[in-house]
Design an enzyme around this catalytic site. Structure first.
Site, PDB file in Angstrom:
ATOM      1  N   SER A 190       0.129 -15.352  30.430  1.00 25.33           N
ATOM      2  CA  SER A 190      -1.153 -14.865  29.891  1.00 25.33           C
ATOM      3  C   SER A 190      -1.240 -15.010  28.380  1.00 25.33           C
ATOM      4  O   SER A 190      -0.243 -14.879  27.667  1.00 25.33           O
ATOM      5  CB  SER A 190      -1.329 -13.380  30.232  1.00 25.33           C
ATOM      6  N   GLU A 198       7.013 -14.142  43.149  1.00 26.85           N
ATOM      7  CA  GLU A 198       6.619 -12.941  42.419  1.00 26.85           C
ATOM      8  C   GLU A 198       5.761 -12.014  43.272  1.00 26.85           C
ATOM      9  O   GLU A 198       5.779 -10.803  43.082  1.00 26.85           O
ATOM     10  CB  GLU A 198       5.845 -13.351  41.154  1.00 26.85           C
ATOM     11  N   GLY A 224       5.951 -16.056  30.021  1.00 33.49           N
ATOM     12  CA  GLY A 224       4.848 -16.249  29.076  1.00 33.49           C
ATOM     13  C   GLY A 224       3.746 -17.071  29.709  1.00 33.49           C
ATOM     14  O   GLY A 224       3.689 -18.291  29.522  1.00 33.49           O
TER      15      GLY A 224
END
Ligand SMILES: Cc1cc2nc3c(=O)[nH]c(=O)nc-3n(C[C@H](O)[C@H](O)[C@H](O)COP(=O)(O)OP(=O)(O)OC[C@H]3O[C@@H](n4cnc5c(N)ncnc54)[C@H](O)[C@@H]3O)c2cc1C
Length: 382
Positions: free
Chosen positions: A132, A248, A130
């Protein structure tokens, strides 16, 4: 500062994992259509994730005491490469395995590690990210979701958007404001683990252009979080998030999003005598892919050495997504040169799917423009 990317080989003991994984996937994915394979890390199949867990392939880099396999980044690279190359539906566990588990291992309390990590390794706890919010994407420091201290715990209010798998996950690791105001930017941000089954959490899936609902809007209305929802240090959320993004951005998932199409098109070319233009297209794609794979591997080498190669990871993601986006266009153009020749339906479906979703490749995980800003800073240009 950006560093050189050394050519890095996968150690033989990690390379040895490849044959085992490949043999398992040949069986487990038998009959999966190419357009389903093209979804891969957008494809959700909790049962498949459990099969991987049973083989010890979730939490590969985590210590054994938490149910991990205590392997290194190269073993993880091999496993990821095989899963994505085959188009396995890995999205159920992908974020927990890639990001949430290393974050909890690094910043979590002993109790948080004991609780979450074995569940991640057993494919019993799926996570979403969580970050954006409506109005805060690239400018992440402007988020407004707040967790206020409340009776020893936290009171959470606000909303998130584009949250991959929020509607199918057990937990979210959310970046929230725990003190100060939006004007304080990076100060006062923290990360909290939100149990998505708590009262006050509502999740609304969003459908994409291809008709899939893989991400969601998430709303927090006075959600009561326990004190141990905080992960890491209060106010250190910005630094923690940036360390997480290096994991990521550099992996093989930034190279192989169009590989199911490439495989399917190659099979089609093999059935007929491929013309010179098709051969040239294949050569162009493979030569770029080989270089990018070497770069991604070099970043894995830096992670294995305990470094945090954030700039290099941004470079690999920017160039990798460019290639992922180019592949559907190049293959479409090549097929379009012979409108008189029929194209098999599975190939057309895969091409159509990737044409629709390819624009998102350079948005998810940080946009092209934002990455180029990071690279420019790493090169000392800004
Ligand atoms: C498939 C998919 C999955 C996603 N999953 C998640 C998830 O799980 N969790 C999560 O938190 N988020 C997720 N996102 C959201 C993603 O991180 C954001 O979409 C992204 O960061 C961009 O933010 P934005 O959409 O608000 O666009 P904006 O930030 O409004 O950007 C719009 C355009 O303006 C450009 N721009 C913005 N600022 C600048 C600047 N300073 N200089 C130059 N150009 C600029 C951008 O590059 C972009 O082209 C996902 C997105 C997609 C597409």
């Amino acid at each position: 500062m950006i560093d050189t990317l050394e050519l890095t080989a996968i150690p033989p003991e990690d390379e040895a994992l490849r044959a085992e994984v490949r043999a398992f996937l040949a069986d487990a994915l038998d009959g999966l259509e190419p357009d389903e394979r093209a979804r891969s890390w957008m494809g959700f199949d909790a049962g498949f994730s459990r099969q991987l867990a049973e083989r010890g392939w979730l939490g590969l880099t985590l210590p054994r005491e938490y149910g991990g396999a205590a392997r290194g980044h190269f073993a993880r690279f091999v496993l990821s490469e095989e899963l994505l190359g085959a188009g396995a539906p890995v999205s159920a566990h992908w974020i927990a395995d890639r990001q949430s588990a290393p974050l909890i291992l690094k910043y979590g309390t002993p109790a948080q590690r004991d609780f979450y990590l074995p569940r991640i390794c057993a494919a019993q706890a799926f996570f979403c990210i969580g970050m954006s919010e409506p109005g805060s994407g690239s400018d992440l420091a402007s988020i407004r979701t707040r967790a206020e201290p409340d009776g020893g715990g936290w009171r959470l209010n606000g909303s998130k958007i584009w949250t991959t798998n929020a509607h199918r996950s057990h937990y979210m690791i959310a970046l929230v404001r725990t003190s100060g105001t939006v004007d304080d930017r990076h100060q006062g941000l923290s990360q909290v683990i939100v149990d998505l089954s708590l009262p006050g959490v509502s999740v609304r899936p969003i459908e994409d252009l291809a008709g899939d609902a893989h991400f969601s809007e998430v709303f927090f209305d006075n959600v009561a979080l326990p004190a141990d929802a905080l992960i890491g240090e209060e106010g250190a959320g910005w630094a923690q998030v940036n360390a997480e993004l290096a994991f990521e951005r550099s992996g093989p998932e930034r190279l192989y999003s169009s590989i199911a199409l490439l495989e399917c098109w190659l099979a089609h070319c093999r059935e007929r005598d491929a013309d010179a233009a098709s051969r040239a297209t294949l050569g162009a794609i493979l030569s770029q892919m080989a270089v990018l794979r070497a770069m991604s591997l070099a970043v894995a080498g830096k992670l294995a050495a305990g470094l945090s190669p954030a700039t290099e990871a941004s470079l690999v993601k920017d160039l990798g997504t460019e290639l992922e986006q180019a592949i559907p266009r190049l293959i479409g153009d090549t097929l379009g040169r012979h409108p008189d020749r029929p194209v098999p339906l599975p190939l057309l479906r895969t091409l159509a799917y990737l044409e629709q979703v390819a624009p998102t490749f350079s948005l998810r995980g940080g946009t092209r423009e934002i990455l180029r800003g990071i690279i420019a800073r790493g090169l000392g240009l800004r």
